[in-house]
Structures are given as C-alpha cells and as structure tokens.
Scaffold this motif. Structure first.
Motif, short mmCIF file in Angstrom:
data_model
loop_
_atom_site.label_atom_id
_atom_site.label_comp_id
_atom_site.label_asym_id
_atom_site.label_seq_id
_atom_site.Cartn_x
_atom_site.Cartn_y
_atom_site.Cartn_z
N LEU A 578 0.83 -1.21 0.00
CA LEU A 578 0.00 0.00 0.00
C LEU A 578 0.86 1.26 0.00
CD1 LEU A 578 -2.70 -1.15 2.60
CD2 LEU A 578 -3.00 -0.92 0.13
N ARG A 579 1.99 1.24 0.68
CA ARG A 579 2.86 2.43 0.73
C ARG A 579 3.45 2.70 -0.65
NH1 ARG A 579 5.83 0.96 4.67
NH2 ARG A 579 4.70 2.03 6.32
N ASP A 580 3.84 1.60 -1.38
CA ASP A 580 4.36 1.78 -2.73
C ASP A 580 3.29 2.35 -3.66
OD1 ASP A 580 6.72 0.77 -1.81
OD2 ASP A 580 6.34 -1.28 -2.54
N ARG A 581 2.03 1.93 -3.51
CA ARG A 581 0.93 2.44 -4.33
C ARG A 581 0.73 3.94 -4.09
NH1 ARG A 581 -2.08 4.24 -7.39
NH2 ARG A 581 -4.25 3.64 -7.90
N ALA A 582 0.82 4.38 -2.85
CA ALA A 582 0.66 5.81 -2.54
C ALA A 582 1.83 6.62 -3.06
CB ALA A 582 0.52 5.98 -1.03
N ALA A 583 3.03 6.08 -2.95
CA ALA A 583 4.21 6.82 -3.42
C ALA A 583 4.16 7.01 -4.92
CB ALA A 583 5.48 6.09 -3.00
N ALA A 584 3.51 6.06 -5.64
CA ALA A 584 3.45 6.16 -7.10
C ALA A 584 2.69 7.39 -7.56
CB ALA A 584 2.81 4.87 -7.67
N ILE A 585 1.76 7.92 -6.74
CA ILE A 585 1.01 9.12 -7.14
C ILE A 585 1.46 10.34 -6.34
CG2 ILE A 585 -1.02 7.81 -7.85
CD1 ILE A 585 -2.32 8.49 -5.22
N GLY A 586 2.65 10.23 -5.74
CA GLY A 586 3.26 11.41 -5.15
C GLY A 586 2.99 11.65 -3.68
N VAL A 587 2.46 10.65 -2.95
CA VAL A 587 2.20 10.85 -1.51
C VAL A 587 3.46 10.47 -0.75
CG1 VAL A 587 0.82 10.18 0.48
CG2 VAL A 587 -0.26 10.41 -1.77
N ARG A 588 4.03 11.40 -0.02
CA ARG A 588 5.20 11.15 0.80
C ARG A 588 4.77 11.19 2.27
NH1 ARG A 588 6.28 9.82 -3.44
NH2 ARG A 588 7.96 10.51 -4.85
N ALA A 589 4.76 9.99 2.89
CA ALA A 589 4.25 9.91 4.28
C ALA A 589 5.34 10.14 5.30
CB ALA A 589 3.61 8.53 4.51
N GLY A 590 6.60 10.34 4.84
CA GLY A 590 7.67 10.54 5.80
C GLY A 590 8.06 9.23 6.46
N THR A 591 8.80 9.29 7.53
CA THR A 591 9.22 8.10 8.26
C THR A 591 8.03 7.51 9.00
OG1 THR A 591 11.42 9.02 8.54
CG2 THR A 591 10.80 7.18 9.97
N PRO A 592 7.59 6.29 8.65
CA PRO A 592 6.39 5.74 9.29
C PRO A 592 6.70 5.25 10.70
CG PRO A 592 7.31 4.13 7.78
CD PRO A 592 8.14 5.38 7.63
N PRO A 593 5.74 5.30 11.60
CA PRO A 593 5.94 4.76 12.94
C PRO A 593 5.91 3.24 12.89
CG PRO A 593 3.70 5.54 12.71
CD PRO A 593 4.42 5.92 11.45
N ALA A 594 6.41 2.59 13.93
CA ALA A 594 6.42 1.13 13.99
C ALA A 594 5.10 0.62 14.55
CB ALA A 594 7.59 0.67 14.87
N GLY A 595 4.82 -0.66 14.23
CA GLY A 595 3.67 -1.32 14.83
C GLY A 595 2.37 -0.99 14.14
N GLU A 596 1.30 -1.04 14.93
CA GLU A 596 -0.05 -0.92 14.40
C GLU A 596 -0.37 0.47 13.89
OE1 GLU A 596 -2.52 -2.11 17.57
OE2 GLU A 596 -1.64 -4.10 17.79
N GLU A 597 0.38 1.49 14.30
CA GLU A 597 0.09 2.86 13.91
C GLU A 597 0.58 3.17 12.49
OE1 GLU A 597 1.73 5.45 16.78
OE2 GLU A 597 0.41 4.78 18.42
N ALA A 598 1.33 2.24 11.86
CA ALA A 598 1.89 2.51 10.53
C ALA A 598 0.79 2.69 9.50
CB ALA A 598 2.83 1.36 10.13
N PHE A 599 -0.25 1.83 9.53
CA PHE A 599 -1.35 1.96 8.56
C PHE A 599 -2.09 3.29 8.75
CE2 PHE A 599 -5.86 1.54 7.55
CZ PHE A 599 -5.80 1.20 6.21
N ALA A 600 -2.43 3.63 10.01
CA ALA A 600 -3.13 4.89 10.28
C ALA A 600 -2.31 6.07 9.80
CB ALA A 600 -3.44 5.00 11.77
N HIS A 601 -0.98 6.01 9.99
CA HIS A 601 -0.10 7.10 9.55
C HIS A 601 -0.16 7.23 8.03
CE1 HIS A 601 3.34 9.78 9.52
NE2 HIS A 601 3.88 9.02 8.57
#
Length: 809
Positions: A578-601
């Motif tokens: 999912l992160r690769d799919r978002a990056a393909a359209i230009g979404v930069r989420a920054g450094t993701p947190p670890a664990g369960e909060e990664a998806f919410a981030h």
C-alpha cells in the motif's frame, strides 16, 4: 409643535419659579417693560427643546442663562406634536468653567424617551423635523432679517436663501461626487491588479488538472479503506497472541508463586492450646455462677438486712427508754415530796409576819403624830393647817416602834426565803415530770414503730434473737460478695482466653485468606478443592498441584510467541504494498511509525493529500467565480466613476444653484403673495422681476407693478410678514431636508418703531393670523398693540426676579 405649558426657575431674569399656561390659547402677547424678561420666555422654550439659547452667538454658551447668584436653571416645556403630548426638561448647572446641561429628559405619557442632553436634542429634531437653526428661523421669526431680505440685492438674497434653506448641501454633494469618482477609480485599479495577480491561475485548465489529481488520491484512500479489514484482522490476531502470551505468563508466574506461609505448624499448636484454655475458663465461670446463685437463693430466704437492723435498733431504744422511765419515777416522787414540804414551810412563814405587822400597826396608832410627820414631805399641804410644808418635819420615833419595824422586816425576809425555796421545788417537780412525760411519749412512738416494722415480716421478739439474726444475715451478705468476686475473676480469665483465641483466629483467618488469594489467582486452571477443616492439608494439596501444572503453561506461552511473529510478518508485507501504491502518485508519508500505527499514519497522509487536493479544486473554482465577480465589479466601478464624475461636473456648475434658488424664490413669492393678498384685504400681492428683485402689484391701481422699496412702513411689515409666513409654511419643501408642519409662531419684533396707522395695520394682520388655526405669540412692550390681543402674559420685574400674570380680555 404647539406649546401647552412652560415652567422655568433660575432662568435669566426669572430667579423664582414661574409658570405660563398656553392651554386653549391661539393668539397671545408677551408684554411688559423693556428688560422685564419677555424674550427670556421664548429663549426658555428653545433652550428646553434644543439645549441652546437663540440670542447667544455660540450654541454651546448656556451659562448666562442662569440667574445671577443661582447655581442652576431649570426649564420644563409641555407641548404637542399632532395629538401626542410630550414633556421636555433641562437643567443648566453652573460649573467652574461655565455651565453644563447634562441633566435632561424627554417624556411621553410618563415614559422616558430620552435621558441625556444629546438624546433629548436628537429626539426633538426627529419629532419636529427641524434642527436648531431651522427652528429659530421658522418658529421665532427673524423679522429683521426678512426686512433685509425684502430689500436686498439679488446676489445678497441668493446668499441668504442658501443659508436659510441649507442649499449648501448641494455643494457638499458635488464635493462628495468628485471624491467618490476618485475612490471608484482607485477601486477599479485595485480590481485590475487582483485579476492580474491573485486570480491569474483561476483557469478552466487548472481546475480540470486539480480535479484529476483529487480523483486519483480518492482512489488510493478507497484502496486503503478496502485493505483496512484484512490489516485489522492481522492486528487483532497479533493482539490475541499477545494476550495469550501475557495470560500464559501470568498463570505460570502465579503457579510458581504458590507457597505455604511461614509458621503454619506453630500456628496450629497455639490454636490448640488457646482452645483448651478457653474451655477451662468457661467451666470456671459456670462453677462460680452456680455457687453465687446458691448463696443468693439462701440469702433470699432471710429478711432484708436494713429491716433487721431497724427492728433491732428500735427494740434496743425501747428497752433503754423503759430503763430511763424506771430511773425517773423515784426522782419525780422525791420532787413531789420536796415541793410539798417547801409549800408547807412557806405557809408557816406567813404567821410570824402577820403577828409582827399587827404589833407595828398598834404602836403606830399610839404614836400618830410621829407617824404623821414621817409621812409629810416638803411641798405637801399640812394636814392640820393646810399650808404648804416648806421644811422637813423632824421627829424621833420611840424605841418600841423601831423594834416592831425590825421584827416585821425579819418576818418578811423569812417569808421571801421560803417563797424562793417553794418556787424552786415546784420548778424541779415540773421539769422532772416533763422529762418523764417525754420519755413515756418516746416509748409510745417506738412501740408504734415496732408494730409497723413487725407487720412487714415475722422477726424474733427478744433483743438477743434479733442480734443473732442480724449476725447470720451479715454473714450471708459477705458470702455473696465473695462469690461475686470469684465469678468476676473467672469471667476476666475467660475474656482473656477468648481475646487470645480471637487473636489466633485472626492469624488463622489471615492464613486462610492468603490461601484463598493464591488459589483465586489460578482459579481458571481449576486447582483441587481445599479441605476447610485442615489448613495445612489444603496448602500441601495446592503446592503439589502447582508443581505439576507449570510445564503446560510454559508450552502455551511459547506457542503464542510464534503466532505473534507470523501476524506481524503478514501485516508488514501488505502495508509495504500500500505504501508503494501511494508513493506512485506522489504521496510522501515521511518516516512511518512502527507497529499498528503505521497503517493509520499512511492513511492519514493519503487523506490529508486528498483533502488538500479537494481544497485546491474548491479554491480554484472559488477563484474562478471570484474572477468573474471581480470583472463584473470592475465594469460597475468604472461606470460609477463615470457617473460620479458627471454628477460632480453638473453640480459644480453655477447655473444649477442659480436655477434651484430661482425656483425656490418663485415658490416663496407665490406663497407670500397669497398671504399678502389676504392680510392687505386684496390690495397687494407680490411678484418677481426678471432681475429677481421683488415687485408689489397694486390691485387698487389697475394691478400696476412697482418696486417693493416704494411700500410704506406698515406695508413693508405686511410684505415681510408674508414672506416669513410663506417660508414657515414651505420650508419643509424648499429646504434640502424636509421638516414637520409647525403649529406655533412667535414674533419678537420691534413694534415700537411703527407709527399709529402702521401699527393698526399690523394689529389687524396679526388678529387675522390668530384665526387661521396656528398659535401666534407676540413679544412687545407696545401697550396699544398688546391691548388688542385677547390673551396677555404681562411680564414685570419684581425686585430681583421676573413674574408673569395671565390676563384674558
């Protein structure tokens, strides 16, 4: 506006309160000597309405209106506008720098419409439709100004009309139009700059591109929302595995912690010893209670100790009293004998006294002269010659009389001695008899008391038996007291044994509570049921079970740890996709947190980007609409600038003001002509020459026109008055701002300068005015004119104050 009642105090020459009632008055005159205060009445009305005095050059100057030496002036005016009645009140207070009129109010039907000076002025202007300057030009007519107006040059008359009709407002409109033209041009320039700068990107192409980007971002967010359930299932699977690990670890630790408390065997021995001691103490209490009960039963069969002692004491007292009676009876008998002997001796002593007194009497009879002398004292009358005795009579008694007197004295003394002895003997007898009677009375009382006491219970009769019974009862009481002491001691010992038992029971309960807590911690593992009668056996069974259960719990914890690692691996793989799919359209989420909060981030970053894209679309659409609006506003602003410029040019032209003034002047002349025809009985009317000078049309002379300067004094007054009335009637229409119709008119004119004929014409004209439905008031000191008016308010100066008297003819 029509005045109804005026009250003033401390105002100008009216130091004392004064009242003018105008109810039902149409035509009146204020008359009186010069300086009496006539014009001050008109000033007070104007002051009450507008807070200014007309005669002062400065509208703010009010201090001179306060009477000399007074601290304040107070004015109240009741007036009507149409059918509604109002009351205005103003107070002028002297200050260090002058005066103030802050205290003011305007009322209607008892309700306050305005409570400050400025509020009252504003309300009055709204009610009357006139400001202060218009009011002083229409209600209080400036007659002198209109005389000048009649004869003024056209240019001067034009300036005066501009001032009276506030036509200067058109010049202000022209200035405002030019200012609006400049402002509109500046606004148009700002609108053009905004189109070139802020709204340059608000194109259809930019809106389409922004919409496409927003659509792609919404699709990514939708894909994230579709993947959410699978990821949440993995997260929940990991959470369950963690809970299993925590639960198995917790159960393992709880099983490992099971151990019996220290001193458990010693506690059992102390509990056994304390139980034995408590049983023995309870047996001692029962034995002591039985012994005490037997002694109390034996004591209950005997009479009360107090009753026995009272009967014993009463019996002993009766015996003692009887012994006293036995001893007193011989004493009373001896006293009786002594009293009898003393009485006998006293009677015997009387015989020698009687013999001696008889011998003495016989001797004295024989010697009467001696006796007479001895009885006469100085100052007594002589028994022989009856003259007063001035010296003692000396006489020597014979020896035989002296002897006889001595014998009488001895006999009297002997009788007195026997009398004393007899009285003492009788007193001793009475005292002994009283004591005997008292003792016998006491015996009777004690016998009665004994009868009552013995009636309660059967007791022995003799003193010895009573004493023996008292001794026996006392012994029983002592035995009971001893048994009670033994019972108390036994109960004390039993209480100590129970307390010791309770303390050990507390320890036993604590040990059982520790056992229950240890067993409750592992209750879900179903440990063996305890033997509640044997604490040690229960602990031993629980420890053996814990040792056999621990290996199974350790195996469960290891299996749960492996389940956690599997869930985390599956979660991370799906999240990377999912992160690769978002990056393909230009979404930069920054450094993701670890664990369960990664998806919410990641989802928050995509939603935020989608929100920004939607906001950009909305902003571009709004800017596109704004650009259209700005273009429309620019067109309207440019048109307004053109209109304002044209209006400023037109109003700035001199011929507009000249045309407007000429129109106003012709309307004024037309109205004044109608009034003049009526006032002059159809003789004169007014017209306007081509050069704007006034002409008079003489209808008695074939309607020949002539200059207004050819009129006589009285005729000039009528023409000026006609112009004044025309202006008063039409000022609302002529002025730049409209006004209400006024129902009152005050003429403060110098009538004293008119000749008799002119004065007669003026009086007739004024009388005609009073019949036209408007209140007309004159201010004059001319008596001939005043006497023709039906209502006069005569103003006079009385000492330091002015006074007003209403006179009706």
């Amino acid at each position: 506006m029509r005045p109804i009642r005026l009250e003033l105090s401390g105002f100008a020459s009216f130091r004392e309160p004064a009242v003018l009632d105008f109810e039902d008055v149409d035509l009146f005159v204020l008359t009186g000597p010069t300086g009496a205060g006539k014009s001050s009445v008109i000033d007070a009305m104007t002051m009450c309405l507008y807070g200014s005095v007309p005669r002062y050059d400065d509208k703010r100057l009010v201090a001179p209106a306060i009477s000399q030496g007074q601290l304040e002036a107070r004015v109240r005016l009741d007036f009507t506008v149409g059918d509604v009645r109002y009351a205005a009140v103003r107070v002028i207070q002297r200050t260090k720098r002058g005066a103030t009129t802050k205290e003011a109010r305007l009322e209607r039907d008892g309700h306050v419409l305005a409570g400050t000076a400025d509020e009252v002025t504003a309300q009055v202007e709204r009610l009357l439709g006139l400001g202060f300057e218009h009011f002083t030009r229409t209600v209080v007519l400036p007659q002198g100004d209109f005389h000048e107006f009649l004869h003024a040059k056209p240019g001067e008359r034009q300036d005066l009309l501009v001032r009276l009709l506030d036509l200067d407002v058109y010049r202000q409109v022209a200035s405002a139009a030019r200012a609006d033209e400049a402002a509109a041009k500046a606004t148009a320039e700002a609108l053009r700059r905004r189109l070139d700068d802020e709204l340059a990107d608000a194109t259809d192409e930019a809106v389409a591109a922004a919409r496409d980007a927003a659509t792609r971002l919404r699709e990514v967010v939708a894909e994230l929302d579709t993947a959410r359930p699978d990821l949440e299932t993995l997260v929940e699977r990991g959470r369950e595995a963690r809970r299993d690990v925590a639960h198995a670890t917790e159960q393992r630790d709880a099983v490992a912690a099971i151990a019996p408390p220290d001193g458990l065997d010693a506690l059992a021995e102390r509990l056994s010893a304390a139980t034995t001691a408590a049983a023995e103490a309870e047996a001692s209490v029962n034995t002591a209670d039985e012994q005490l009960e037997r002694r109390r039963t034996a004591r209950a069969e005997q009479p009360e100790t107090d009753l026995v002692n009272r009967v014993l004491e009463a019996t002993e007292a009766l015996d003692r009293a009887q012994q006293v009676v036995a001893a007193q009876q011989p004493e009373v008998a001896a006293a009786v004998r002594a009293a009898s002997e003393a009485d006998e001796q006293h009677r015997a002593a009387r015989v020698p006294l009687e013999v001696a007194e008889a011998a003495l009497t016989e001797l004295r009879r024989a010697h009467a002269a001696h006796t007479l002398r001895s009885e006469v004292t100085v100052g007594d009358p002589c028994p022989v010659c009856h003259r007063e005795v001035t010296a003692p009579l000396v006489s020597t008694p014979p020896n035989d009389i002296a002897t006889a007197e001595a014998a009488v004295a001895r006999a009297r003394q002997a009788l007195a001695d026997r009398d004393v002895t007899a009285r003492k003997a009788n007193e001793d007898l009475a005292r002994a008899q009283a004591q005997l009677d008292a003792t016998r009375s006491a015996i009777a009382e004690r016998e009665e008391a004994l009868v009552q006491l013995r009636a309660v219970t059967a007791l022995p009769d003799t003193i010895e038996q009573l004493r023996s019974l008292a001794t026996e009862v006392a012994a029983l009481d002592r035995a009971i007291a001893s048994a009670e002491a033994v019972a108390r001691k036994a109960r004390t010992s039993a209480k100590r044994a129970k307390d010791a038992m309770a303390a050990l029971d507390t320890e036993r309960q604590t040990a059982w509570q520790a056992f229950d807590r240890a067993r409750d911690d592992v209750a879900t593992l179903k440990p063996p049921a305890p033997d509640r009668d044997d604490l040690g056996a229960a602990w031993r069974a629980l420890v053996e079970w814990a040792q056999s259960t621990r290996p199974e719990l350790e195996r469960r914890a290891a299996d749960a740890e492996q389940a956690i690692e599997a869930a985390i691996g599956a979660y991370n793989r799906r999240l990377h996709e999912l992160r690769d799919r978002a990056a393909a359209i230009g979404v930069r989420a920054g450094t993701p947190p670890a664990g369960e909060e990664a998806f919410a981030h990641l989802r928050d970053a995509c939603v935020h980007a989608a929100t920004r894209a939607a906001s950009r679309v909305e902003r571009l659409e709004q800017q596109r609409e704004q650009a259209a609006q700005v273009r429309d506003e620019l067109t309207a602003t440019e048109r307004r600038a053109q209109l304002s410029g044209a209006l400023g040019q037109h109003l700035n032209a001199k011929r507009f003001e000249k045309w407007l003034l000429n129109r106003a002047l012709r309307r004024l002349v037309a109205g004044a002509s109608e009034v003049l025809i009526e006032l002059s009985s159809g003789v004169y009317s007014l017209a306007l020459a081509d050069d704007n000078n006034f002409l008079v049309i003489d209808h008695r002379n074939a309607d020949a026109p002539r200059s207004a300067r050819t009129l006589s004094g009285g005729e000039t007054f009528l023409a000026s008055l006609s112009l004044a009335l025309s202006l008063a009637e039409d000022i609302a229409a002529l002025a730049a701002q409209g006004s209400a119709r006024l129902d009152a008119l005050f003429l403060d004119e110098g009538f004293g300068t008119l000749d008799a004929n002119t004065l007669d014409i003026v009086a007739a004209a004024i009388e005609e005015l009073g019949s036209r439905g408007r209140m007309v008031g004159l201010v004059t000191h001319v008596r001939e004119l005043a006497e023709r008016i039906p209502v006069r308010y005569e103003v006079r100066r009385d000492g330091t104050t002015s006074r007003v008297e209403k006179v009706t003819t």
